[in-house]
Structures are given as C-alpha cells and as structure tokens.
Design a protein around this motif. Structure first.
Motif, mmCIF file in Angstrom:
data_model
loop_
_atom_site.group_PDB
_atom_site.id
_atom_site.type_symbol
_atom_site.label_atom_id
_atom_site.label_comp_id
_atom_site.label_asym_id
_atom_site.label_seq_id
_atom_site.Cartn_x
_atom_site.Cartn_y
_atom_site.Cartn_z
ATOM 1 N N ARG A 14 -25.555 -58.275 65.482
ATOM 2 C CA ARG A 14 -25.571 -59.616 66.047
ATOM 3 C C ARG A 14 -24.812 -59.604 67.371
ATOM 4 N NH1 ARG A 14 -26.340 -63.354 61.631
ATOM 5 N NH2 ARG A 14 -25.878 -65.087 63.059
ATOM 6 N N ASP A 18 -23.511 -64.824 68.961
ATOM 7 C CA ASP A 18 -23.925 -65.229 67.614
ATOM 8 C C ASP A 18 -22.744 -65.179 66.647
ATOM 9 O OD1 ASP A 18 -26.522 -65.759 68.285
ATOM 10 O OD2 ASP A 18 -27.355 -63.893 67.488
ATOM 11 N N VAL A 19 -21.960 -64.107 66.736
ATOM 12 C CA VAL A 19 -20.807 -63.973 65.855
ATOM 13 C C VAL A 19 -19.827 -65.117 66.107
ATOM 14 C CG1 VAL A 19 -18.815 -62.541 65.264
ATOM 15 C CG2 VAL A 19 -21.044 -61.475 65.628
ATOM 16 N N VAL A 22 -21.027 -68.278 64.446
ATOM 17 C CA VAL A 22 -20.838 -68.239 62.992
ATOM 18 C C VAL A 22 -19.386 -68.496 62.638
ATOM 19 C CG1 VAL A 22 -20.885 -66.750 60.949
ATOM 20 C CG2 VAL A 22 -22.811 -66.730 62.536
ATOM 21 N N PRO A 26 -17.951 -70.958 59.397
ATOM 22 C CA PRO A 26 -18.622 -69.900 58.630
ATOM 23 C C PRO A 26 -19.137 -70.313 57.260
ATOM 24 C CG PRO A 26 -16.252 -69.545 58.664
ATOM 25 C CD PRO A 26 -16.523 -70.684 59.586
ATOM 26 N N THR A 30 -22.843 -67.180 52.977
ATOM 27 C CA THR A 30 -24.210 -67.366 53.469
ATOM 28 C C THR A 30 -24.567 -66.451 54.636
ATOM 29 O OG1 THR A 30 -23.465 -69.178 54.902
ATOM 30 C CG2 THR A 30 -24.300 -69.774 52.721
ATOM 31 N N THR A 31 -23.565 -65.999 55.379
ATOM 32 C CA THR A 31 -23.791 -65.107 56.513
ATOM 33 C C THR A 31 -23.019 -63.813 56.276
ATOM 34 O OG1 THR A 31 -23.976 -66.999 58.007
ATOM 35 C CG2 THR A 31 -23.621 -64.841 59.014
ATOM 36 N N PHE A 32 -23.651 -62.685 56.572
ATOM 37 C CA PHE A 32 -23.039 -61.388 56.283
ATOM 38 C C PHE A 32 -22.894 -60.564 57.558
ATOM 39 C CE2 PHE A 32 -24.873 -63.089 52.484
ATOM 40 C CZ PHE A 32 -23.858 -62.900 51.555
ATOM 41 N N THR A 33 -21.949 -59.651 57.520
ATOM 42 C CA THR A 33 -21.636 -58.850 58.699
ATOM 43 C C THR A 33 -22.741 -57.832 58.970
ATOM 44 O OG1 THR A 33 -20.390 -57.224 57.418
ATOM 45 C CG2 THR A 33 -19.168 -59.141 58.256
ATOM 46 N N ASP A 34 -22.580 -57.041 60.011
ATOM 47 C CA ASP A 34 -23.631 -56.126 60.457
ATOM 48 C C ASP A 34 -23.818 -54.918 59.545
ATOM 49 O OD1 ASP A 34 -24.286 -57.481 62.963
ATOM 50 O OD2 ASP A 34 -22.285 -56.866 63.622
ATOM 51 N N TRP A 130 -15.846 -59.515 62.995
ATOM 52 C CA TRP A 130 -16.230 -60.604 62.110
ATOM 53 C C TRP A 130 -15.033 -61.244 61.396
ATOM 54 C CZ3 TRP A 130 -21.106 -62.658 61.392
ATOM 55 C CH2 TRP A 130 -22.177 -61.956 61.949
ATOM 56 N N SER A 168 -18.463 -61.191 54.283
ATOM 57 C CA SER A 168 -19.011 -62.463 54.756
ATOM 58 C C SER A 168 -17.879 -63.340 55.271
ATOM 59 C CB SER A 168 -19.730 -63.161 53.594
ATOM 60 O OG SER A 168 -20.172 -64.449 53.959
#
Length: 362
Positions: A14, A18-19, A22, A26, A30-34, A130, A168
């Motif tokens: 990302r 984008d990071v 988020v 956060p 629901t959102t996860f790291t690379d 993140w 996340s």
C-alpha cells in the motif's frame, strides 16, 4: 535451534498515503498490513521454512483437518509506538507461554517461546510503518495462530501444522468514552468444564460463546456472563474477557483459573493492584455474591479486562427475571479508571515500566 526467517517483500505494498488514511481511523480487524509470516511443521523436519511474504489468501484443500476438527490455537497482542518513535510489545513471552499450554491441550506441536517472539518481532519490523502513533490509544493488533493444515479426514493429531502471524492496525476500543457495559447472565449455556478447553485459547471456545452473545444482545445487553458447568453458581468469565469485583474496603476478587482463560491483562492487573496496596483474591465467586454485594453497596465497582479493551467498566447485570446495577452505571468507577490508566501509560511508554513488561521491537 532458532528459526531462520526469510523475507520476500510485497511487490505491491500500500502507498504511504493509503497507510496514513487507514491509520487516521483504523477500526478493528478490517484492514491488514502488507505482509504475513508463515512457518511449517512436520514430524520429520519440525518447524521449518519460516518466511515473511506478501499478505494474501491461503490455498487449503477441502479436507484440511482444521476445517473438520477445529485443531487450532491463537493469540491476541499489540504493538505500541512510543513518543520517541520506538515500537514495543506487551509481555510477548506470556503470549508465547500460553500458546505452548494451548498447543498441549489441542495436541499441536510446541513452538518454542523464543521463536514465537522472534516471529512476531520479525513481522512488526517488516511492517513497522503500520504501527500508529499513540494518539487515541491506537496500536497494531497482532494475531499469531496455529492450525492443523494436513489434508486428512482421520481423527488424530495433524501431521502437517502451520503457524502464522498477521497484523491489523487498531483504533481505540471505546469510541464514545469509557461507558459501563450491560451484561446478560446466561443460564442456558456454559463455556467450559473441568478437563475441557476453557484455559486454552482456541477458536472453538469463542464459537461456543456466540449463541449466548446473541441471547445477550436480544435482551439489550453488550456481553454475556458464563457460570460454571458443575453447579451453575460461580462466575467464570465473559465471552472474551476476565472479570474483577472491587469491594468497599479496597479488596478485589477475580474468578480463579482452571476452567477460564489465563488472561495476560488479567495477571498484569493483579500485579498492579498489589503494588497499589490492594488485597487480591483469586477464588470461586458466586453470582449471588455479585447480586447481593452490588445491591448492598459492599461491591463498589465491577470491571472486565482483555487485550482489545484493556479494562472495561461494568454497570448492570441482567438475567431472566431481574437485574442489579451498581454505583458505576454512567461512568467507570475510580479504581477501574486508575488501573486502566496505569496500564495504558506503561504500554505507551508514558510511565515507568517497573514490572519489565514491555519488550522493545524497534
């Protein structure tokens, strides 16, 4: 021998923009790291092929054992960014030790605690951008888990096991402030019994709590309280949190372990309370003692604890045919707030860590 971890960076991480978006809000889970970490176990080779790769879907055979027999364990923990930019985790060796205990109970191979911590550290280091700033009690939630990955329908311990770590970013558990919970006392469902899996952190325990949680929500409550299976008299825990009861004389009671999860936050609170001069008892605690103690004013505060919420005040206990509310129905009681603040101040580096709980990753 320690695991050798290889890293293959994601080809499409990302963007920094984008990071940043988020991390502004956060949410949770629901959102996860690379990236993700994965290690394989077989009887012949033990733990091997430890690798960090791009986060993505898993390919599982329809006969994968975990899908049929629920042979799996997991942990929940967080990475915190301190004001100087450093990144820390909270008591990771305790999560590692608990996964060892859970693995024994689920007939899974043991991942040595040092390797567990190294795996978690390695993923945090790769995905360090993140980890949010501390503002608003944000953190990077870490989910190590282990599952039976052999494609086989026989009922026996899996001969192929996978350990993974994913991450996340997480916001504060309390969006509208520290509001006391309304709890539902279930008399139809129990969570664990003697010799069962209550002390193991395994998904089946949480799956079994969901119908009772639905029951609680149908009655306008936030969480469900489970009683012991033998007599149906003694408080055990919530669907995902341990409990504490504060008395007018300053003493504190928490249900004893054995059939409940040995919470990492739970044990930290015992240490904090002792340091503050409070007597803490770990013992069987009857639901009638709860009802009568709150009604009489002998019990002045009730709170629950866990990794996600840290410390959560409890306001009302409701059951089929009645309810009882303590003094702290609109806001957390003073000791609840004090213990919670002490704990998060240590986690975010705002207070001295006299217990040696924090583990520096970066």
């Amino acid at each position: 021998m320690s695991l050798e971890i290889t890293t293959t960076p994601s080809a499409s991480p990302r963007s920094d923009e984008d990071v940043a978006r988020v991390l502004e809000d956060p949410g949770f889970g629901t959102t996860f790291t690379d990236h993700m970490l994965q290690v394989t176990w077989t009887p012949d080779d033990g733990w091997h092929d430890a690798r960090i790769t791009a986060y993505g879907p898993l390919s599982l055979d329809p006969a994968t054992a975990v899908l049929h027999y629920a042979q799996e364990t997991f942990e929940g923990m967080k990475a915190y960014r301190h004001a100087d930019g450093s990144v820390w985790t909270f008591r990771p060796e305790e999560n590692a030790a608990r996964m060892v205990r859970s693995s024994h109970r689920l007939a899974l191979p043991v991942l040595e605690p040092d390797d567990f911590v190294r795996c978690v550290d390695a993923l945090v280091e790769v995905d360090q951008r993140w980890v949010p700033d501390a503002a608003g009690e944000k953190s990077l939630y870490l989910r190590p888990f282990m599952f039976a990955s052999e494609a086989f329908l026989g009922v026996r311990p899996s001969q192929h096991v996978t350990f993974m770590v994913i991450a996340s970013p997480a916001g504060s558990y309390f969006k509208g402030g520290l509001t006391p919970l309304r709890l539902w006392l279930t008399e139809d469902y129990t969570r664990a019994g003697r010799g069962g899996m209550g002390a193991a952190k395994t998904g089946g325990n949480y799956a079994s709590s969901l119908v009772a949680q639905q029951e609680a929500m149908a009655h306008g409550c936030d969480q469900v309280v489970f009683l012991d299976v033998a007599e149906g008299r003694y408080v055990e825990e919530l669907g995902g949190m341990n409990m504490y009861f504060v008395y007018a004389d300053g003493s504190i009671v928490t249900p004893e372990t054995g059939t409940i999860l040995e919470g990492i936050t739970r044990s930290a609170i015992i240490d904090l309370a002792h340091k503050k001069g409070h007597k803490v008892e770990e013992r069987r605690f009857g639901v009638d003692e709860w009802r009568e103690g709150v009604a009489s004013g002998e019990i002045t505060e009730v709170f629950a604890c866990g990794t996600a919420a840290v410390v959560t005040p409890v306001g009302t206990l409701q059951w089929d045919g009645g309810e009882v509310s303590g003094a702290a129905t609109e806001e957390a009681g003073p000791l609840t707030k004090e213990i919670r603040q002490d704990l998060v101040d240590i986690q975010y580096g705002r207070a001295d860590d006299g217990f040696g709980w924090m583990h520096r990753v970066l």
